[in-house]
Design a protein around this motif. Structure first.
Motif, PDB file in Angstrom:
ATOM      1  N   VAL A 252     -34.258  10.827  66.608  1.00  0.00           N
ATOM      2  CA  VAL A 252     -33.824  11.805  67.339  1.00  0.00           C
ATOM      3  C   VAL A 252     -32.165  11.536  67.450  1.00  0.00           C
ATOM      4  O   VAL A 252     -31.315  12.340  67.399  1.00  0.00           O
ATOM      5  N   LEU A 253     -31.601  10.114  67.657  1.00  0.00           N
ATOM      6  CA  LEU A 253     -30.425   9.826  67.776  1.00  0.00           C
ATOM      7  C   LEU A 253     -29.724  10.240  66.439  1.00  0.00           C
ATOM      8  O   LEU A 253     -28.552  10.675  66.573  1.00  0.00           O
ATOM      9  N   LEU A 254     -30.407   9.596  65.394  1.00  0.00           N
ATOM     10  CA  LEU A 254     -29.769   9.688  63.892  1.00  0.00           C
ATOM     11  C   LEU A 254     -29.578  11.284  63.641  1.00  0.00           C
ATOM     12  O   LEU A 254     -28.558  11.750  63.037  1.00  0.00           O
ATOM     13  N   ASP A 255     -30.608  12.065  63.968  1.00  0.00           N
ATOM     14  CA  ASP A 255     -30.328  13.528  63.731  1.00  0.00           C
ATOM     15  C   ASP A 255     -29.340  14.139  64.652  1.00  0.00           C
ATOM     16  O   ASP A 255     -28.677  14.967  64.038  1.00  0.00           O
ATOM     17  N   SER A 256     -29.366  13.588  65.889  1.00  0.00           N
ATOM     18  CA  SER A 256     -27.945  14.197  66.786  1.00  0.00           C
ATOM     19  C   SER A 256     -26.777  14.000  66.055  1.00  0.00           C
ATOM     20  O   SER A 256     -25.873  14.644  65.870  1.00  0.00           O
ATOM     21  N   VAL A 257     -26.644  12.614  65.673  1.00  0.00           N
ATOM     22  CA  VAL A 257     -25.281  11.890  64.983  1.00  0.00           C
ATOM     23  C   VAL A 257     -25.238  12.791  63.729  1.00  0.00           C
ATOM     24  O   VAL A 257     -23.893  13.450  63.459  1.00  0.00           O
ATOM     25  N   ALA A 258     -25.865  12.925  62.878  1.00  0.00           N
ATOM     26  CA  ALA A 258     -25.802  13.853  61.621  1.00  0.00           C
ATOM     27  C   ALA A 258     -25.339  15.299  61.742  1.00  0.00           C
ATOM     28  O   ALA A 258     -24.703  15.690  60.926  1.00  0.00           O
ATOM     29  N   SER A 259     -25.919  15.867  62.715  1.00  0.00           N
ATOM     30  CA  SER A 259     -25.717  17.109  62.967  1.00  0.00           C
ATOM     31  C   SER A 259     -24.278  17.383  63.565  1.00  0.00           C
ATOM     32  O   SER A 259     -23.446  18.420  63.327  1.00  0.00           O
ATOM     33  N   ALA A 260     -23.706  16.170  64.151  1.00  0.00           N
ATOM     34  CA  ALA A 260     -22.502  16.439  64.837  1.00  0.00           C
ATOM     35  C   ALA A 260     -21.389  15.639  63.619  1.00  0.00           C
ATOM     36  O   ALA A 260     -20.119  15.694  64.238  1.00  0.00           O
ATOM     37  N   THR A 261     -21.854  15.075  62.536  1.00  0.00           N
ATOM     38  CA  THR A 261     -20.785  14.475  61.731  1.00  0.00           C
ATOM     39  C   THR A 261     -19.984  15.551  61.081  1.00  0.00           C
ATOM     40  O   THR A 261     -20.499  16.594  60.574  1.00  0.00           O
ATOM     41  N   PRO A 262     -18.567  15.404  61.148  1.00  0.00           N
ATOM     42  CA  PRO A 262     -17.853  16.326  60.538  1.00  0.00           C
ATOM     43  C   PRO A 262     -18.022  16.618  59.113  1.00  0.00           C
ATOM     44  O   PRO A 262     -18.475  15.336  58.217  1.00  0.00           O
ATOM     45  N   SER A 263     -18.072  17.724  58.530  1.00  0.00           N
ATOM     46  CA  SER A 263     -18.343  18.084  57.168  1.00  0.00           C
ATOM     47  C   SER A 263     -17.479  17.467  56.108  1.00  0.00           C
ATOM     48  O   SER A 263     -18.128  17.063  54.999  1.00  0.00           O
ATOM     49  N   GLU A 264     -16.097  17.127  56.335  1.00  0.00           N
ATOM     50  CA  GLU A 264     -15.453  16.488  55.454  1.00  0.00           C
ATOM     51  C   GLU A 264     -15.848  14.946  55.620  1.00  0.00           C
ATOM     52  O   GLU A 264     -15.364  14.425  54.488  1.00  0.00           O
ATOM     53  N   SER A 265     -16.512  14.345  56.206  1.00  0.00           N
ATOM     54  CA  SER A 265     -16.865  12.947  56.278  1.00  0.00           C
ATOM     55  C   SER A 265     -18.087  12.874  55.478  1.00  0.00           C
ATOM     56  O   SER A 265     -18.595  11.671  54.964  1.00  0.00           O
ATOM     57  N   LEU A 266     -18.960  13.804  55.185  1.00  0.00           N
ATOM     58  CA  LEU A 266     -20.380  13.704  54.578  1.00  0.00           C
ATOM     59  C   LEU A 266     -20.314  13.198  53.076  1.00  0.00           C
ATOM     60  O   LEU A 266     -21.084  12.579  52.841  1.00  0.00           O
ATOM     61  N   THR A 267     -19.399  13.806  52.352  1.00  0.00           N
ATOM     62  CA  THR A 267     -19.521  13.239  50.838  1.00  0.00           C
ATOM     63  C   THR A 267     -19.395  11.634  50.799  1.00  0.00           C
ATOM     64  O   THR A 267     -20.067  10.974  50.020  1.00  0.00           O
ATOM     65  N   ALA A 268     -18.352  11.124  51.548  1.00  0.00           N
ATOM     66  CA  ALA A 268     -18.070   9.709  51.545  1.00  0.00           C
ATOM     67  C   ALA A 268     -19.094   8.954  52.054  1.00  0.00           C
ATOM     68  O   ALA A 268     -19.430   7.911  51.546  1.00  0.00           O
ATOM     69  N   LEU A 269     -19.812   9.346  53.010  1.00  0.00           N
ATOM     70  CA  LEU A 269     -20.877   8.904  53.832  1.00  0.00           C
ATOM     71  C   LEU A 269     -22.148   8.689  52.925  1.00  0.00           C
ATOM     72  O   LEU A 269     -22.722   7.764  52.904  1.00  0.00           O
ATOM     73  N   SER A 270     -22.499  10.101  52.271  1.00  0.00           N
ATOM     74  CA  SER A 270     -23.610   9.861  51.511  1.00  0.00           C
ATOM     75  C   SER A 270     -23.482   9.115  50.002  1.00  0.00           C
ATOM     76  O   SER A 270     -24.301   8.323  49.770  1.00  0.00           O
ATOM     77  N   SER A 271     -22.052   9.112  49.576  1.00  0.00           N
ATOM     78  CA  SER A 271     -21.867   8.322  48.529  1.00  0.00           C
ATOM     79  C   SER A 271     -22.094   6.825  48.835  1.00  0.00           C
ATOM     80  O   SER A 271     -22.520   6.058  48.079  1.00  0.00           O
ATOM     81  N   THR A 272     -21.751   6.391  50.059  1.00  0.00           N
ATOM     82  CA  THR A 272     -21.693   4.886  50.373  1.00  0.00           C
ATOM     83  C   THR A 272     -23.103   4.534  50.619  1.00  0.00           C
ATOM     84  O   THR A 272     -23.356   3.557  50.127  1.00  0.00           O
ATOM     85  N   ALA A 273     -23.897   5.217  51.351  1.00  0.00           N
ATOM     86  CA  ALA A 273     -25.309   5.044  51.585  1.00  0.00           C
ATOM     87  C   ALA A 273     -26.109   4.917  50.083  1.00  0.00           C
ATOM     88  O   ALA A 273     -26.944   4.037  50.065  1.00  0.00           O
ATOM     89  N   SER A 274     -25.707   5.781  49.315  1.00  0.00           N
ATOM     90  CA  SER A 274     -26.458   5.714  47.777  1.00  0.00           C
ATOM     91  C   SER A 274     -25.912   4.486  47.355  1.00  0.00           C
ATOM     92  O   SER A 274     -26.920   3.966  46.486  1.00  0.00           O
ATOM     93  N   ARG A 275     -24.706   4.110  47.266  1.00  0.00           N
ATOM     94  CA  ARG A 275     -24.343   2.639  46.614  1.00  0.00           C
ATOM     95  C   ARG A 275     -24.991   1.682  47.334  1.00  0.00           C
ATOM     96  O   ARG A 275     -25.389   0.637  46.465  1.00  0.00           O
ATOM     97  N   LEU A 276     -25.086   1.735  48.528  1.00  0.00           N
ATOM     98  CA  LEU A 276     -25.697   0.557  49.089  1.00  0.00           C
ATOM     99  C   LEU A 276     -27.094   0.350  48.897  1.00  0.00           C
ATOM    100  O   LEU A 276     -27.778  -0.688  48.507  1.00  0.00           O
ATOM    101  N   LEU A 277     -27.953   1.315  48.627  1.00  0.00           N
ATOM    102  CA  LEU A 277     -29.083   1.519  48.322  1.00  0.00           C
ATOM    103  C   LEU A 277     -29.456   1.009  46.858  1.00  0.00           C
ATOM    104  O   LEU A 277     -30.456   0.154  46.649  1.00  0.00           O
TER     105      LEU A 277
END
Length: 708
Positions: free
Chosen positions: A373-398
Motif C-alpha cells: 500500500v505504501l508503494l502504491d501510495s508513492v507510485a500514485s504521487a510520483t511526478p509524471s516527468e520522473s516516471l520514464t527515468a525511474l522505470s528505465s533505471t528499474a528495468s536496467r537494474l533487473l
C-alpha cells in the motif's frame, strides 16, 4: 471623532491626562503559548473498535503498568499506518481505567505541539502560573519544569508521546526522560536504536491474516464472510490503517451498500489508494496520518526539507518494483546512477530504514521489503516527468541481475525473488519499447529459472509476461511469442503435457508463418515441442520434428553452435539399437567428443551429450562402457547441481538400469528407490517423471536376481 481604524489598527480617545501602556507579542506559536485542550484524553482520530493481535506487546506493557514498574520507557516503532497509536491507546485505557493511573497524552509530532503539550502536563501536575509563564518566556528550562513535577508523588502516571517521528525534537530539549513515578510510551516511525538510548523497543508490524480479517468483520459485520474479509486483508497487505478505512467505507454505505466481494473487485480493477481513502470520515479533520494516500508524505516532505532528496528518489524507485523481498544486491549496481548517485544509495536506504518506510529481511538472501500500500501510495504521487527515468533505471537494474546467458545450475533463491518484480514492472505499464524490453528480460529470467529446475516460477514468470504484454505489443509480437514458448517449455517440465502440446504447436505455427521455419525462435519452439511429443508416445512425429530442427539449426546457426549440438544430442535418446548402428547415425556416438572439442569438457551441453551417449551405449547393450560413462556424468552432476536436480536424478535412474543389467540387483533397486523418493519430493507423487520412475523401480524388482 473622525478617527478610523482598519485591520489591526486601534483608535484611542482620551480626556485630560492619560498614560497608556500597550504590550505586543510578535512571533509564531513556537513557544507554545496555546496549549492542547486536554492531556488527559488520547488525541486519536478513530479509536479501534477492537484491538486485534498485539498480544505480546500489550502483555509486556500491561505487566509493567500493573507492577507499578516506573522508570521505564517503551518505544513502539513501525511504519506509518501499522497501528502504533492504537496500541498506545489500549495501554492508556488499561492504565487509567483498570489500574487507576493518571494518563497523560502529548502529540509529539512537532516542536510546538510537543512543548505546549508537555507544559500542559506540568500544569496538570501542579505547576503554578508563574512557573509556566517563566518556561514559556524562556526564563527557565521547560523540560526541567515538566520532569520536576512528574517526579513528585503521589499518583503513578503513564505518559504517551505520540507520533514522535522526529526524535531530534525530543533530544534538543531533553524532553524524553524516565521517572520512578511513571512509565513513558513513545510511538514513532524511527526504528534506529540510537535515537532511543535506554528505552525498550517494541516493533509494531502488520497484522496476521486472521486478525486482519477480523478487523474488517468488526467494522462491517454485515458486508461479507470471514473468508471474503481475509481476501481483502491480503489485498491491503494487512495494514491496520488500510483495514480501518476499508471497514469504515463498507459500514457507511447507505444508498448503495457494497459487499466485500464488490470491494475486492474494485481493489483489483482500480486505484486502490484512492478507494481505501474513501473510508475516511468526511466530517473529521483531514489529518494526513489518517489517510493512506498522505500518511507517508509527511516523511517524504521531511527528507526534502532536510536536504536528503535521494531518499525520496530511492523510495520512488522501489515503487516501480513489487512489495515482495527485493535483493539488496540489485540496488548495489552501477545502473542505479540513472536516477541517483550510487555513492548516495547507502545513505538514502539507511534513511528509509530509519523511518520504517522499508525493512531488511533475510529469506536466504539479504533483501529489503516495502509494504504494497505504501508503494502504491508513492507510485500514485510520483511526478509524471520522473516516471520514464525511474522505470528505465528499474528495468536496467533487473536486467543486470539476470545472467546474460542462463546456464543449468542448482536452484538460485535470488533468481526466484526477481520473478514478482519483473511481473510488477510489466503490470504498471509502459511505452511499447519499454514493454518490449521488459518482456525480453522476463523471458530471460524465466529461462534462467527453468535451467535451475524451478519450473513453476519459470512458468509463472513467462506466462504472466506474455499475458501482460499482449495488449501493448500484440499477440504476434516476436517477444510475446518467445515468452509463450518458454511458458510451454515450463509446462512440459511440470508434467502438464496436455497444456504444453497445444501451446507449443500454436506458437510454433505462428512463428513459422511470420518468421520462417529456420528462424531461431521457431526452431527453439520446435525443439521444445518434440520433447513433449516424445513423452506423449508420439515417437514418429517427435523424431521427424527433431531431425528438421537439427537441419534448421545447422543451416541457421552452424554445425558447432551449442544449440545445434544440443538438438543432435537429443537424437541419441530417441533412436533404437538398429537405428544407432546404421552408417547414417553411427557418427552420433562420437558427438560427446565433438562437444568437448567445441565447448569444453565442463560445458552443460557436453555433459548432456555424454549423458545421452551413456543411454545410447545402454540401448546398444554395451553396459560396461555405459556404466563408466554414467558414473563420470553422475559425479559431475552431483558436484555442480546437487542430488535433487532433475537431470541428476535422470542420470541416477539410468545408472540403476545399468546396475541391473550388470547383475548388481540390490544396488539397482536401492538406487532406484532413492530416485523415486527424491522425484516425489521435488516434483510431486503424481508427476509423469515420478510415475515413470516408479514403473522402472517395479520392473527392476520384478526382474531381479533369478532364484537359484
Amino acid at each position: 471623532m473622525d478617527g478610523r481604524a482598519e485591520d489591526g489598527g486601534r483608535v484611542y480617545q482620551s480626556s485630560r491626562d492619560q498614560h497608556i501602556s500597550e504590550y505586543h507579542y510578535h512571533g509564531s506559536d513556537e513557544l507554545g503559548l496555546s496549549g492542547p485542550d486536554s492531556v488527559r484524553h488520547p488525541a486519536v482520530g478513530r479509536a479501534p473498535v477492537v484491538l486485534r493481535d498485539r498480544a505480546e506487546v500489550l502483555d509486556r506493557l500491561r505487566a509493567s503498568v500493573s507492577a507499578g514498574d516506573g522508570g521505564h520507557a517503551f518505544v513502539l516503532h513501525g511504519m506509518g499506518g501499522c497501528g502504533k497509536t492504537a496500541v498506545a491507546y489500549a495501554v492508556f485505557h488499561f492504565a487509567t481505567e483498570t489500574r487507576g493511573c493518571v494518563g497523560l497524552w502529548v502529540n509529539a509530532s512537532e516542536r510546538a505541539s510537543l512543548r505546549s503539550g508537555m507544559l500542559a502536563v506540568a500544569a496538570d501536575r501542579g505547576a503554578t502560573d508563574g512557573e509556566l509563564l517563566a518556561a514559556r518566556n524562556g526564563l527557565r528550562p521547560g523540560a526541567d519544569l515538566v520532569w520536576e513535577h512528574l517526579n513528585r508523588p503521589p499518583e503513578p502516571w503513564l505518559l504517551v508521546l505520540d507520533n514522535a517521528d522526529d526524535p531530534e525534537i525530543l533530544r534538543d530539549g531533553s524532553w524524553l526522560r524516565t521517572s520512578p513515578r511513571g512509565i513513558v510510551v513513545v510511538t514513532t516511525r524511527r526504528a534506529a536504536a540510537r535515537w532511543w538510548p535506554g528505552a525498550e523497543l517494541q516493533h509494531i508490524g502488520v497484522l496476521p491474516r486472521e486478525d486482519a480479517a477480523r478487523v474488517l468483520c468488526d467494522l462491517a459485520p454485515q458486508s461479507g464472510t470471514f473468508k471474503q474479509a481475509a481476501e481483502i486483508a491480503d489485498r491491503l497487505g494487512r495494514l491496520p490503517l488500510a483495514l480501518t478505512l476499508a471497514g469504515g467505507f463498507l459500514s457507511h454505505q447507505v444508498l448503495d451498500p457494497w459487499t466485500m466481494d464488490a470491494y475486492r473487485r474494485h481493489l483489483e480493477e482500480g486505484e486502490r489508494v484512492e478507494l481505501i481513502d474513501q473510508g475516511a470520515d468526511i466530517l473529521s479533520n483531514e489529518d494526513p496520518r489518517h489517510l493512506v494516500g498522505r500518511t507517508w508524505q509527511l516523511t517524504l516532505d521531511a527528507f526534502e526539507a532536510h536536504g536528503l532528496p535521494e531518499a525520496v528518489t530511492l523510495l520512488r524507485l522501489l515503487a516501480r518494483f513489487a512489495s515482495e523481498p527485493l535483493p539488496l544486491s540489485l540496488l548495489n549496481r552501477p545502473e542505479i546512477s540513472g536516477t541517483l548517485p550510487r555513492a548516495r544509495t547507502e545513505m538514502a536506504l539507511r534513511a528509509l530504514l530509519d523511518q520504517s518506510l522499508t525493512e531488511l529481511v533475510d529469506v536466504g538472501v539479504r533483501c529489503v521489503q516495502t509494504h504494497g500500500v505504501l508503494l502504491d501510495s508513492v507510485a500514485s504521487a510520483t511526478p509524471s516527468e520522473s516516471l520514464t527515468a525511474l522505470s528505465s533505471t528499474a528495468s536496467r537494474l533487473l536486467d543486470a541481475s539476470i545472467p546474460e546467458l542462463p546456464d543449468a545450475g542448482p536452484e538460485d533463491p535470488q533468481l526466484r525473488l526477481l520473478g514478482p518484480h519483473a511481473i510488477a514492472m510489466l503490470r504498471r505499464g509502459a511505452t511499447p519499447s519499454t514493454m518490449a524490453d521488459l518482456v525480453g528480460i522476463a523471458t530471460r529470467l524465466a529461462t534462467a529459472l527453468h535451467r535451475t529446475g524451478d519450473y513453476l516460477s519459470a512458468w509463472e514468470t513467462a506466462h504472466s509476461a506474455a499475458e501482460l504484454s499482449e495488449q501493448a505489443l500484440g499477440v504476434e509480437h516476436r517477444l510475446v511469442l518467445a515468452a509463450r514458448s518458454r511458458a510451454g517449455r515450463a509446462l512440459f517440465r511440470l508434467g502438464r503435457y496436455s497444456e504444453a502440446e497445444p501451446l507449443l504447436r500454436q506458437v510454433r505455427g505462428v512463428q513459422e508463418q511470420l518468421f520462417g521455419a529456420d528462424d531461431p525462435d521457431t526452431l527453439e519452439s520446435s525443439h521444445g515441442l518434440q520433447l513433449v511429443l516424445g513423452n506423449l508416445g508420439k515417437r514418429a512425429e517427435a523424431l521427424s520434428l527433431l531431425r528438421a530442427t537439427i537441419t534448421g539449426r545447422r543451416s541457421a546457426l552452424g554445425p558447432a553452435h551449442p544449440l545445434t549440438l544440443r538438438s543432435q544430442a537429443s537424437l541419441l535418446t530417441m533412436l533404437s539399437a538398429s537405428e544407432l548402428e546404421t552408417e547414417e547415425n553411427s557418427a552420433l556416438l562420437s558427438l560427446s567428443a565433438d562437444c568437448e572439442r567445441h565447448l569444453g569438457p565442463d560445458h552443460t551441453i557436453t555433459l548432456g551429450a555424454r549423458h545421452n551417449h551413456a543411454w545410447a551405449l545402454y540401448v546398444l547393450g554395451r553396459f560396461h562402457e555405459a556404466d563408466e560413462e554414467i558414473r563420470l556424468v553422475s559425479d559431475m552432476y552431483e558436484r555442480r547441481f546437487g542430488l535433487d536436480y532433475p537431470i541428476a536424478l535422470s542420470a541416477q535412474q539410468l545408472h540403476a538400469r545399468i546396475h541391473h543389467r550388470l547383475g548388481h540387483f540390490e544396488a539397482a533397486v536401492d538406487l532406484m528407490d532413492d530416485v523415486v523418493a527424491r522425484r516425489a519430493n521435488s516434483l510431486g507423487a503424481d508427476h509423469p517423471f515420478t510415475a515413470a520412475s516408479r514403473k522402472v523401480l517395479a520392473e527392476l524388482k520384478e526382474h531381479g536376481r533369478p532364484a537359484p
